[in-house]
Motif scaffolding. Structure first.
Motif, PDB file in Angstrom:
ATOM      1  N   MET A 159       0.820  -1.216   0.000  1.00 30.56           N
ATOM      2  CA  MET A 159       0.000   0.000   0.000  1.00 30.56           C
ATOM      3  C   MET A 159       0.850   1.261   0.000  1.00 30.56           C
ATOM      4  O   MET A 159       0.484   2.269  -0.623  1.00 30.56           O
ATOM      5  N   ILE A 160       1.992   1.228   0.699  1.00 29.02           N
ATOM      6  CA  ILE A 160       2.823   2.435   0.741  1.00 29.02           C
ATOM      7  C   ILE A 160       3.422   2.699  -0.638  1.00 29.02           C
ATOM      8  O   ILE A 160       3.672   3.850  -1.011  1.00 29.02           O
ATOM      9  N   ALA A 161       3.632   1.630  -1.429  1.00 34.00           N
ATOM     10  CA  ALA A 161       4.137   1.803  -2.793  1.00 34.00           C
ATOM     11  C   ALA A 161       3.104   2.539  -3.644  1.00 34.00           C
ATOM     12  O   ALA A 161       3.440   3.450  -4.408  1.00 34.00           O
ATOM     13  N   GLU A 162       1.833   2.149  -3.534  1.00 37.79           N
ATOM     14  CA  GLU A 162       0.783   2.850  -4.277  1.00 37.79           C
ATOM     15  C   GLU A 162       0.650   4.295  -3.808  1.00 37.79           C
ATOM     16  O   GLU A 162       0.454   5.209  -4.616  1.00 37.79           O
ATOM     17  N   GLN A 163       0.755   4.519  -2.500  1.00 39.82           N
ATOM     18  CA  GLN A 163       0.672   5.871  -1.967  1.00 39.82           C
ATOM     19  C   GLN A 163       1.754   6.761  -2.565  1.00 39.82           C
ATOM     20  O   GLN A 163       1.484   7.870  -3.018  1.00 39.82           O
ATOM     21  N   VAL A 164       2.995   6.286  -2.593  1.00 45.95           N
ATOM     22  CA  VAL A 164       4.091   7.143  -3.042  1.00 45.95           C
ATOM     23  C   VAL A 164       4.041   7.360  -4.551  1.00 45.95           C
ATOM     24  O   VAL A 164       4.367   8.446  -5.033  1.00 45.95           O
ATOM     25  N   VAL A 165       3.617   6.361  -5.315  1.00 40.36           N
ATOM     26  CA  VAL A 165       3.475   6.563  -6.758  1.00 40.36           C
ATOM     27  C   VAL A 165       2.366   7.568  -7.047  1.00 40.36           C
ATOM     28  O   VAL A 165       2.521   8.476  -7.868  1.00 40.36           O
ATOM     29  N   GLY A 166       1.241   7.430  -6.338  1.00 40.87           N
ATOM     30  CA  GLY A 166       0.169   8.404  -6.500  1.00 40.87           C
ATOM     31  C   GLY A 166       0.617   9.807  -6.135  1.00 40.87           C
ATOM     32  O   GLY A 166       0.263  10.787  -6.797  1.00 40.87           O
ATOM     33  N   GLN A 167       1.407   9.920  -5.079  1.00 38.88           N
ATOM     34  CA  GLN A 167       1.930  11.215  -4.643  1.00 38.88           C
ATOM     35  C   GLN A 167       2.861  11.803  -5.697  1.00 38.88           C
ATOM     36  O   GLN A 167       2.786  12.996  -6.031  1.00 38.88           O
TER      37      GLN A 167
END
Length: 464
Positions: free
Chosen positions: A331-339
């Motif tokens: 989930m943190i990977a998706e968060q940072v890519v979205g950011q």
């Protein structure tokens, strides 16, 4: 620390524009709006800083005098003497004065020679109280947490920036860049946090900074909601919602609460106005336009990965992970890519979407989509063999496009892939360090068959 040089470059473009209007900087609190403009102000012969949380400064805009006659009062308030040359007036916390907001149009119409920047964290709330907002007389620029590129400069690794625009060079420095990216994932991009980490290189020492930022947002909750049930829900989201980053959420009973979908939806909309988060909605489109379906469940993306890690208490897990795809169920990977996707430009209106099959069809979701050159490009944040990217294959079988993107921890590569139905497409495998790539000096000739120089991302370039 060299502070946010990308936004400084964009401010210089605004300064040189022959069509310049008063500029409204939008962004969450503590993303560095005041610091950025103060730094920019040093390049002017006269720099006037008006903070409208100061009663005297706000009262100046209540005076019933022509705008030109107000300028000497501004200099007097700042205890400065006007000299020949350029003048920049920065009106900070402008949301505290509806009359100051209304006056922006007259700077544009009556005093175009004066450069004006305004900033405020809750400007949209002024519209809710029917303030006369100067539509068409101002322009906007979004300011967000530091990108990975800016993080590299802040921690003294700016010499690696060219590697983010060169496939061969990025492979040579891949391990070093990924180590730095993992540090960025842990710390995030809030300027005060980045500066503290650049000075100490100590993750443990950042707790007080995160706590101060989070408590400030909680204290602001009354300004967002002005009391009542919605204020209560806002506080709940700011306390409990960080652990839902990168996940598809249900509004009703969010976070196992007793709040209904209407109450939660209103609270989320207020926090979106404050630019603390975004509800990223799915689209079923595989060809433009990509229309978000707001009646379906959204994905929650917060403004900053560092705040997410701290508030959700997963810093230790992320630090221990050799691959951020393994941290916190990915989930943190998706968060940072979205950011990082938001750093592609400075548009306030920019929205993200993900792709999902239509209702009634079997489940398939692609993490994000990116619209460029009138095409929709699917972006999966995923490791593993190409044959396991089933949702990506499902998207490509429906799409007229023949290029897809996978963001992962490995070096850059390209694969020729064939779906089950026999459609061939190119899969661009981008390392996380390229999830929103350095794009300021790239020519767009390859995509648009013109001689214009255009800011595009490397994702767009290779997809062209």
């Amino acid at each position: 620390m060299e502070f946010k040089r990308e936004i400084q470059s964009r401010l210089e473009e605004w300064r040189r524009s022959s069509r310049r209007k008063p500029l409204v900087l939008r962004g969450a609190r503590q993303v560095g709006k005041t610091t950025v403009v103060n730094q920019f102000g040093r390049t002017f012969d006269n720099y006037i800083y008006l903070n409208l949380e100061d009663a005297e400064a706000a009262a100046l805009f209540d005076l019933n005098v022509p705008l030109a006659d107000l300028i000497p009062f501004f200099f007097a308030h700042c205890k400065k003497k006007k000299v020949e040359g350029t003048t920049l007036i920065f009106i900070d916390e402008i949301q505290n004065s509806a009359k100051a907001v209304a006056r922006l149009r007259y700077f544009y119409e009556q005093l175009p020679e004066i450069f004006v920047i305004a900033a405020g964290s809750l400007l949209e709330n002024l519209v809710d109280v029917k303030t006369s907002f100067p539509v068409g007389r101002v322009q906007y620029m979004a300011l967000r947490p530091c990108s990975f590129r800016e993080f590299l400069v802040a921690v003294g690794e700016g010499q690696l920036l060219p590697a983010l625009a060169d496939k061969v060079m990025s492979q040579a420095f891949h391990e070093r860049l990924m180590l730095l990216f993992n540090q960025y994932v842990v710390t995030g991009g809030m300027p005060e946090v980045v500066q503290a980490f650049a000075e100490t290189r100590d993750f443990a020492s950042l707790g007080d900074v995160y706590e101060t930022l989070l408590q400030g947002y909680r204290d602001d909750s009354e300004k967002y909601a002005r009391g009542g049930k919605v204020s209560e829900v806002v506080r709940f989201i700011l306390n409990e919602g960080w652990s839902k980053a990168g996940q598809i959420i249900t509004l009703g009973n969010f976070g196992s609460s007793a709040y209904n979908s209407r109450e939660v939806g209103e609270a989320f909309r207020l926090l979106e106005k404050a630019m603390l988060l975004e509800l990223v909605y799915p689209t079923t489109s595989v060809d433009v336009p990509a229309i978000g379906e707001t009646r379906r469940q959204p994905k929650l993306v917060w403004l900053d990965t560092g705040l997410v890690n701290y508030a959700a208490q997963v810093q230790a897990e992320v630090l221990r992970s050799r691959d951020i795809m393994d941290a916190w169920r990915g989930m943190i990977a998706e968060q940072v890519v979205g950011q990082e996707l938001l750093t592609q430009n400075d548009k306030v209106s920019q929205k993200r979407n993900f792709w999902s099959r239509g209702k009634g069809e079997s489940s398939a979701e692609v993490d994000f989509i990116w619209v460029c050159n009138s095409k929709i490009y699917p972006i999966e944040v995923k490791a593993g063999h190409n044959a396991h990217l089933r949702s990506l294959h499902s998207f490509m079988e429906r799409s007229s496009n023949d290029v897809a993107v996978r963001v992962w921890s490995q070096p850059y590569s390209e694969d020729e892939v064939v779906t089950a139905s026999g459609k061939a497409f190119k899969l661009i495998n981008l390392p996380f360090i390229w999830s929103a790539v350095w794009s300021l000096l790239l020519l767009a000739n390859r995509m648009f068959r013109s001689t214009k120089c255009c800011q595009i991302s490397l994702i767009a370039l290779w997809c062209g």
